[in-house]
Enzyme design. Structure first.
Site, mmCIF file in Angstrom:
data_model
loop_
_atom_site.group_PDB
_atom_site.id
_atom_site.type_symbol
_atom_site.label_atom_id
_atom_site.label_comp_id
_atom_site.label_asym_id
_atom_site.label_seq_id
_atom_site.Cartn_x
_atom_site.Cartn_y
_atom_site.Cartn_z
ATOM 1 N N TYR A 112 27.571 57.951 -49.145
ATOM 2 C CA TYR A 112 28.082 58.994 -48.220
ATOM 3 C C TYR A 112 27.881 60.321 -48.664
ATOM 4 C CZ TYR A 112 30.706 56.063 -44.808
ATOM 5 O OH TYR A 112 31.076 55.326 -43.931
ATOM 6 N N TRP A 122 28.185 62.458 -42.585
ATOM 7 C CA TRP A 122 29.336 62.658 -41.453
ATOM 8 C C TRP A 122 29.366 64.083 -41.435
ATOM 9 C CZ3 TRP A 122 29.962 58.894 -38.322
ATOM 10 C CH2 TRP A 122 29.821 57.369 -38.889
ATOM 11 N N TRP A 156 30.750 49.480 -44.750
ATOM 12 C CA TRP A 156 30.991 51.006 -45.065
ATOM 13 C C TRP A 156 32.126 50.916 -45.956
ATOM 14 C CZ3 TRP A 156 35.227 54.108 -44.202
ATOM 15 C CH2 TRP A 156 36.070 53.868 -43.357
ATOM 16 N N ASP A 201 35.052 50.817 -35.435
ATOM 17 C CA ASP A 201 35.792 51.229 -36.772
ATOM 18 C C ASP A 201 37.151 51.826 -36.420
ATOM 19 O OD1 ASP A 201 34.038 53.574 -35.949
ATOM 20 O OD2 ASP A 201 34.378 54.458 -37.749
ATOM 21 N N GLU A 202 37.915 51.931 -37.301
ATOM 22 C CA GLU A 202 39.172 52.815 -37.559
ATOM 23 C C GLU A 202 39.925 52.736 -36.089
ATOM 24 O OE1 GLU A 202 38.128 55.841 -40.874
ATOM 25 O OE2 GLU A 202 37.478 56.456 -38.861
ATOM 26 N N ASP A 206 27.944 63.108 -47.289
ATOM 27 C CA ASP A 206 28.969 64.137 -46.886
ATOM 28 C C ASP A 206 29.917 64.443 -48.171
ATOM 29 O OD1 ASP A 206 29.600 61.848 -45.654
ATOM 30 O OD2 ASP A 206 31.670 62.478 -45.510
ATOM 31 N N ARG A 240 30.628 65.234 -34.409
ATOM 32 C CA ARG A 240 31.587 66.158 -34.968
ATOM 33 C C ARG A 240 31.225 67.600 -35.135
ATOM 34 N NH1 ARG A 240 32.554 61.560 -37.738
ATOM 35 N NH2 ARG A 240 34.758 60.727 -37.328
ATOM 36 N N GLU A 269 31.891 66.365 -40.195
ATOM 37 C CA GLU A 269 33.068 67.298 -39.998
ATOM 38 C C GLU A 269 32.944 68.690 -40.838
ATOM 39 O OE1 GLU A 269 32.946 64.002 -40.966
ATOM 40 O OE2 GLU A 269 34.743 62.869 -40.212
#
EC number: 3.2.1.52
Length: 503
Positions: free
Chosen positions: A374, A424, A349, A281-282, A376, A117, A426
């Site tokens: 997490y 993460w 997760w 994932d996703e 972030d 990211r 972002e």
């Protein structure tokens, strides 16, 4: 000199004796070659024993990793100045007398660093490995590909670095889903093969394994931007500027699988990790269901539905890894996609239920629930928190985490390899933001995965961090979040986040 009670993570046992050992220079006690290796005397991997007397330090370890951990403990005992890049200490150094016996609770003490990211230059990754080593963490999960960027060069596929490695702009904060605007500031970067080999070697010298991730069949918009034929529609798309879950997924042609086999061959030639992450994932299935060609491919493969392509991709590439002596790591959606490939490791997760399910079924698990680890996610509900996203997770919250769920039967406990904190990226557009999110919470996580299970005095822990560990981070140059809240330059006023309520 600091006392045994200041150590982080806390050792298995420590006995303090009166007096101190005077040391002329840290190098005299921080040389791992002075640690004797004796797996009989120290029976557990990664373990060590320190006996500090008025005449010197007697250090014994199970293996080379244990010897390295022993020197990290001695470094803490010497005091914060031992963490500086140059010796500015005045006078002699001192160590407290006594004996420490120690070993890690878990074999997987991991951190995910998302360089897809927002790209982190090589020097930043090497620095992060140093910080991991200082906390006895031993797995760096390097998230190399995603919708927003591809960070590894692969011979024969130049558009991966010419196109997929950069984007035209980036959302600042968390804009509304679908917002087409961005900051018009190009962002990108990638690691050469030599860079990645250097990272792997640097990590290995610190007894850290680097686990690479190449995300399939979702989170693939960047690679599709470089090679549109890998996508379902074949249309040209851009490397994504936003956050969330892109609808662009890989097409199930055999040529697509061949492409990723070639990518994985290169990845395996660089990374010696026994585990390779394929993501999984996703994975939205909208494009698969809308494509006549994909439906024909589903029938050709003998599958019941386009939904089954998720598991088909993972099995096909996991088989390639297995043929080369590697195991697949996947996010817990791979449990829902069908039968897991033999030897698969599940990263739990979305909570811990999937991890329990996988462990009971005989699969190894790494616990990394977003609700707990997490990093972030925001550190308080104060409006001054920069780009507040996710759940509130304080230093004490992270230290209170227990990786073995209460509902997991005891006979399956051994299936939990350990746990992993996630960073993460972002909202981390530079290394200072990574520092702020990671520390001191990553120090709390390090104690979770190293120290013995038992009652935790959270007040004592927070005080130990504030009094003794933050000075070490200061000496290392870490721009952590102060316990009282962000400093003025750590704030991002007016930048939207997306806070979430606890669940």
């Amino acid at each position: 000199m600091t006392g045994f009670e200041t150590l982080l993570p806390q050792p298995v046992s420590a006995r303090r004796d009166p007096g101190v050992l005077v040391v002329d220079h840290p190098a005299a006690v921080l040389d791992t070659s002075t640690v004797a290796l004796d797996p009989v005397a120290v029976p557990l991997p990664g373990g060590y024993r320190l006996s500090i007397t008025s005449t010197g330090v007697d250090a014994v370890a199970h293996d080379a990793a244990g010897a390295f951990h022993a020197t990290q403990t001695l470094r803490q005992l010497l005091g914060p100045d031992a963490f500086r890049a140059a010796d500015i200490h005045r006078g002699t150094w001192e160590l407290p007398l006594g004996e420490i016996t120690d070993h890690p609770r878990f074999g997987w003490r991991g951190v995910l660093l998302d360089v897809a990211r927002h790209f982190m230059p090589k020097a930043g990754v090497l620095r992060f490995l140093d910080l991991m080593a200082a906390h006895k963490l031993n797995v760096l999960h390097l998230h190399l590909t995603d919708d927003q960027g591809w960070r590894v060069e692969v011979p024969g596929y130049p558009r991966l670095t010419e196109v997929a490695a950069w984007r035209a702009g980036t959302w600042v904060g968390r804009q509304p889903d679908g917002d087409p605007t961005h900051d018009n500031r190009p962002h990108g970067g990638f690691y050469t093969t030599a860079d990645l080999r250097e990272i792997v070697a640097y990590a290995a010298a610190r007894h850290i394994t680097v686990v690479p991730e190449v995300d399939v069949p979702g989170h693939s918009q960047a690679v599709i931007a470089a090679y549109p034929e890998l996508g379902v529609t074949g249309e040209q798309v851009e490397v994504w500027h936003g956050w969330g879950v892109s609808e662009h997924v890989l097409n199930p042609a055999e040529s697509t699988v061949d492409f990723f086999r070639a990518v994985l061959d290169h990845v395996m030639a660089i990374f010696d990790s026994p585990v390779i992450c394929l993501g999984g994932d996703e994975v939205p299935t909208t494009q698969w269901h809308a494509s006549t060609a994909v439906k024909a491919r589903v029938a050709e493969l003998g599958l019941d539905s386009p939904d089954d392509l998720h598991a088909w991709f993972i099995r096909a590439l996991a088989g390639h890894l297995a043929a080369n002596g590697r195991r697949v790591l996947g996010w817990d959606e791979i449990l829902d996609a069908g039968d897991l490939p033999e030897g698969a490791v599940v990263a739990s997760w979305r909570g811990e239920a999937a991890g329990v399910r996988a462990a009971v079924s005989g699969h190894d698990v790494v616990m990394c629930p977003e609700q707990r680890v997490y990093l972030d996610h925001r550190q308080s509900d104060d409006p001054d928190e920069p780009i507040p996203v996710g759940f509130v997770r304080t230093l004490a919250d992270v230290r209170a985490y227990e990786p073995i769920p209460a509902e997991l039967p005891e006979q399956a406990h051994h299936r939990v390899l350990g746990a992993q904190a996630q960073l993460w990226a972002e909202y981390f557009d530079n290394g200072r933001r990574v520092d702020y999110a990671a520390f001191p919470r990553l120090a709390a996580f390090a104690e979770v995965v190293w120290s013995p299970r038992g009652p935790v005095d959270l007040d004592e822990f927070v005080d130990r961090v504030a009094t003794h560990h933050l000075p070490r981070l200061d000496a290392l140059g870490v721009e952590y979040r102060p316990l009282a809240g962000p400093l003025p330059w750590q704030r991002r006023p007016g930048v939207p986040g997306r806070p979430r309520a606890d669940r």
